[in-house]
Motif scaffolding. Structure first.
Motif, PDB file in Angstrom:
ATOM      1  N   ASN A   7       0.838  -1.197   0.000  1.00 40.47           N
ATOM      2  CA  ASN A   7       0.000   0.000   0.000  1.00 40.47           C
ATOM      3  C   ASN A   7       0.870   1.243   0.000  1.00 40.47           C
ATOM      4  O   ASN A   7       1.871   1.313   0.710  1.00 40.47           O
ATOM      5  CB  ASN A   7      -0.903   0.037   1.237  1.00 40.47           C
ATOM      6  CG  ASN A   7      -1.781  -1.187   1.361  1.00 40.47           C
ATOM      7  OD1 ASN A   7      -2.486  -1.540   0.425  1.00 40.47           O
ATOM      8  ND2 ASN A   7      -1.722  -1.855   2.499  1.00 40.47           N
ATOM      9  N   LYS A   8       0.471   2.213  -0.794  1.00 43.24           N
ATOM     10  CA  LYS A   8       1.163   3.498  -0.741  1.00 43.24           C
ATOM     11  C   LYS A   8       0.150   4.613  -0.544  1.00 43.24           C
ATOM     12  O   LYS A   8      -1.033   4.476  -0.865  1.00 43.24           O
ATOM     13  CB  LYS A   8       2.016   3.743  -1.983  1.00 43.24           C
ATOM     14  CG  LYS A   8       1.266   4.138  -3.231  1.00 43.24           C
ATOM     15  CD  LYS A   8       2.267   4.542  -4.322  1.00 43.24           C
ATOM     16  CE  LYS A   8       1.573   4.891  -5.622  1.00 43.24           C
ATOM     17  NZ  LYS A   8       2.541   5.278  -6.677  1.00 43.24           N
ATOM     18  N   TYR A   9       0.635   5.711  -0.005  1.00 52.77           N
ATOM     19  CA  TYR A   9      -0.191   6.866   0.335  1.00 52.77           C
ATOM     20  C   TYR A   9       0.482   8.093  -0.263  1.00 52.77           C
ATOM     21  O   TYR A   9       1.282   8.759   0.405  1.00 52.77           O
ATOM     22  CB  TYR A   9      -0.328   6.971   1.856  1.00 52.77           C
ATOM     23  CG  TYR A   9      -0.753   5.665   2.483  1.00 52.77           C
ATOM     24  CD1 TYR A   9      -2.087   5.335   2.620  1.00 52.77           C
ATOM     25  CD2 TYR A   9       0.200   4.721   2.892  1.00 52.77           C
ATOM     26  CE1 TYR A   9      -2.481   4.119   3.159  1.00 52.77           C
ATOM     27  CE2 TYR A   9      -0.187   3.502   3.421  1.00 52.77           C
ATOM     28  CZ  TYR A   9      -1.535   3.213   3.559  1.00 52.77           C
ATOM     29  OH  TYR A   9      -1.909   1.983   4.085  1.00 52.77           O
ATOM     30  N   PRO A  10       0.194   8.405  -1.526  1.00 53.13           N
ATOM     31  CA  PRO A  10       0.910   9.509  -2.178  1.00 53.13           C
ATOM     32  C   PRO A  10       0.855  10.810  -1.387  1.00 53.13           C
ATOM     33  O   PRO A  10       1.863  11.510  -1.277  1.00 53.13           O
ATOM     34  CB  PRO A  10       0.193   9.636  -3.526  1.00 53.13           C
ATOM     35  CG  PRO A  10      -0.336   8.259  -3.795  1.00 53.13           C
ATOM     36  CD  PRO A  10      -0.748   7.741  -2.445  1.00 53.13           C
ATOM     37  N   VAL A  11      -0.309  11.121  -0.833  1.00 51.47           N
ATOM     38  CA  VAL A  11      -0.462  12.336  -0.028  1.00 51.47           C
ATOM     39  C   VAL A  11      -0.699  11.926   1.418  1.00 51.47           C
ATOM     40  O   VAL A  11      -1.613  11.155   1.716  1.00 51.47           O
ATOM     41  CB  VAL A  11      -1.627  13.206  -0.519  1.00 51.47           C
ATOM     42  CG1 VAL A  11      -1.743  14.483   0.323  1.00 51.47           C
ATOM     43  CG2 VAL A  11      -1.450  13.561  -1.995  1.00 51.47           C
ATOM     44  N   SER A  13      -1.990  11.216   4.790  1.00 48.41           N
ATOM     45  CA  SER A  13      -3.286  11.207   5.458  1.00 48.41           C
ATOM     46  C   SER A  13      -4.488  11.131   4.509  1.00 48.41           C
ATOM     47  O   SER A  13      -5.617  11.053   4.972  1.00 48.41           O
ATOM     48  CB  SER A  13      -3.462  12.407   6.395  1.00 48.41           C
ATOM     49  OG  SER A  13      -3.920  11.997   7.660  1.00 48.41           O
ATOM     50  N   LEU A  14      -4.248  11.118   3.181  1.00 46.65           N
ATOM     51  CA  LEU A  14      -5.339  10.866   2.253  1.00 46.65           C
ATOM     52  C   LEU A  14      -5.454   9.363   2.011  1.00 46.65           C
ATOM     53  O   LEU A  14      -4.685   8.576   2.536  1.00 46.65           O
ATOM     54  CB  LEU A  14      -5.110  11.616   0.937  1.00 46.65           C
ATOM     55  CG  LEU A  14      -5.759  13.015   0.840  1.00 46.65           C
ATOM     56  CD1 LEU A  14      -5.314  13.923   1.968  1.00 46.65           C
ATOM     57  CD2 LEU A  14      -5.451  13.647  -0.518  1.00 46.65           C
ATOM     58  N   LYS A  15      -6.442   8.966   1.220  1.00 43.80           N
ATOM     59  CA  LYS A  15      -6.642   7.549   0.933  1.00 43.80           C
ATOM     60  C   LYS A  15      -5.394   6.919   0.328  1.00 43.80           C
ATOM     61  O   LYS A  15      -4.625   7.574  -0.365  1.00 43.80           O
ATOM     62  CB  LYS A  15      -7.816   7.359  -0.027  1.00 43.80           C
ATOM     63  CG  LYS A  15      -9.175   7.237   0.646  1.00 43.80           C
ATOM     64  CD  LYS A  15     -10.224   6.801  -0.360  1.00 43.80           C
ATOM     65  CE  LYS A  15     -11.551   6.495   0.317  1.00 43.80           C
ATOM     66  NZ  LYS A  15     -12.563   6.039  -0.670  1.00 43.80           N
ATOM     67  N   GLY A  16      -5.234   5.627   0.560  1.00 49.52           N
ATOM     68  CA  GLY A  16      -4.106   4.906   0.008  1.00 49.52           C
ATOM     69  C   GLY A  16      -4.458   4.173  -1.264  1.00 49.52           C
ATOM     70  O   GLY A  16      -5.622   4.110  -1.688  1.00 49.52           O
ATOM     71  N   LEU A  17      -3.441   3.595  -1.878  1.00 48.42           N
ATOM     72  CA  LEU A  17      -3.575   2.805  -3.090  1.00 48.42           C
ATOM     73  C   LEU A  17      -2.994   1.420  -2.850  1.00 48.42           C
ATOM     74  O   LEU A  17      -1.915   1.281  -2.270  1.00 48.42           O
ATOM     75  CB  LEU A  17      -2.828   3.465  -4.249  1.00 48.42           C
ATOM     76  CG  LEU A  17      -3.341   4.821  -4.747  1.00 48.42           C
ATOM     77  CD1 LEU A  17      -2.322   5.427  -5.704  1.00 48.42           C
ATOM     78  CD2 LEU A  17      -4.690   4.665  -5.419  1.00 48.42           C
ATOM     79  N   SER A  18      -3.708   0.396  -3.298  1.00 47.81           N
ATOM     80  CA  SER A  18      -3.212  -0.976  -3.212  1.00 47.81           C
ATOM     81  C   SER A  18      -2.512  -1.320  -4.514  1.00 47.81           C
ATOM     82  O   SER A  18      -3.053  -1.098  -5.602  1.00 47.81           O
ATOM     83  CB  SER A  18      -4.378  -1.936  -2.965  1.00 47.81           C
ATOM     84  OG  SER A  18      -3.928  -3.270  -2.899  1.00 47.81           O
ATOM     85  N   LEU A  19      -1.295  -1.857  -4.415  1.00 47.36           N
ATOM     86  CA  LEU A  19      -0.458  -2.118  -5.581  1.00 47.36           C
ATOM     87  C   LEU A  19      -0.134  -3.601  -5.702  1.00 47.36           C
ATOM     88  O   LEU A  19      -0.015  -4.306  -4.690  1.00 47.36           O
ATOM     89  CB  LEU A  19       0.852  -1.341  -5.473  1.00 47.36           C
ATOM     90  CG  LEU A  19       0.762   0.161  -5.194  1.00 47.36           C
ATOM     91  CD1 LEU A  19       2.162   0.717  -4.953  1.00 47.36           C
ATOM     92  CD2 LEU A  19       0.076   0.883  -6.346  1.00 47.36           C
TER      93      LEU A  19
END
Length: 264
Positions: A7-11, A13-19
């Motif tokens: 999982n990464k969180y580009p910003v 405290s905003l939503k994350g992305l599953s990779l």
């Protein structure tokens, strides 16, 4: 043992992305927490005060960030939109960042109901990980202190067995999730290899009020911190998960083998 989620969180405290896979660069997962929101004084803003941040989705691709609010409003931000030098602060670290323009800041300010600005950490800015636990020259983006957080599926299962209402892994925002070990076995690891990348486990992750925010209602509650405090309290606080720093770069993929190279 296997790696079951990245999982990464580009910003911050905003939503994350599953990779399925990701490049691991100097900062950690590529583009993980390279951006964050700051207030009018340049201080970082998080879900601790603004739970609505957890409803803002973000995608990063080919130099473009696309933000989508819970109501469906969309904002596209280009890499070239960050041109203004800003003194930003995350915890006790003061950082030279690049800020976005008024139109971009206005979109976020309206959602949060307070003036904020979106900032980016350029390659030229070096922020070191927490020197109290990793005193060598290891950089990190806008994460609280370290580039990686790891939690095992077994640890979450153990916690949920003690809760009246189970919580999802996303409450804890881990970068790496592993399976095939006992609950909290990760507490005993000192050095591991996932695929071709080695990681040092440097500190248990102390948990904050963010873990008590219901991801649907956005209301604060008492759990899971209340239950964690009954059996996961130590000198660092109420802990769940382990903070890691990586020893080399490369590509990390879901399904990779996890090998313990050294234990405490």
């Amino acid at each position: 043992m296997k790696l079951t989620a990245i999982n990464k969180y580009p910003v911050k405290s905003l939503k994350g992305l599953s990779l399925d896979s990701s490049l691991i660069d100097e900062f950690g997962i590529e583009n993980d927490r390279r951006w964050m929101l700051v207030d009018s004084d340049g201080r970082f803003v998080t879900q601790r005060k603004h739970p609505i941040m957890g409803t803002i989705a973000v995608e990063d691709r080919d130099g473009l960030l696309r933000f989508t609010s819970a109501e469906g409003s969309v904002l596209d931000v280009q890499a070239g939109d960050f041109v203004n030098s800003i003194d930003a602060q995350v915890w006790s670290d003061n950082i030279v960042a690049l800020g976005a323009g008024d139109a971009i800041s206005g979109w976020f300010s309206e959602l949060l109901g307070t003036p904020v600005n979106l900032v980016y950490m350029p390659d030229s800015t070096f922020r070191q990980v927490d020197r109290n636990y990793a005193d060598y020259k290891q950089r990190v983006g806008f994460a609280d202190g370290f580039p990686f957080l790891l939690i095992s599926e077994a640890s979450l299962e153990d916690l949920n067995s003690r809760l009246d209402s189970p919580v999802a892994m996303s409450r804890f925002r881990p970068n790496l999730v592993v399976t095939g070990c006992d609950a909290f076995e990760e507490d005993s690891w000192q050095l591991i290899r996932i695929g071709d990348i080695e990681f040092e486990l440097v500190k248990p992750c102390s948990r904050c009020i963010m873990t008590t925010i219901d991801e649907v209602s956005l209301n604060y509650g008492k759990e899971p911190l209340k239950t964690l405090a009954t059996y996961r309290r130590n000198d660092y606080g109420v802990c769940f998960g382990q903070n890691l720093v990586h020893q080399n770069q490369g590509v990390l993929s879901v399904g990779a083998n996890v090998e313990v190279l050294k234990r405490l």
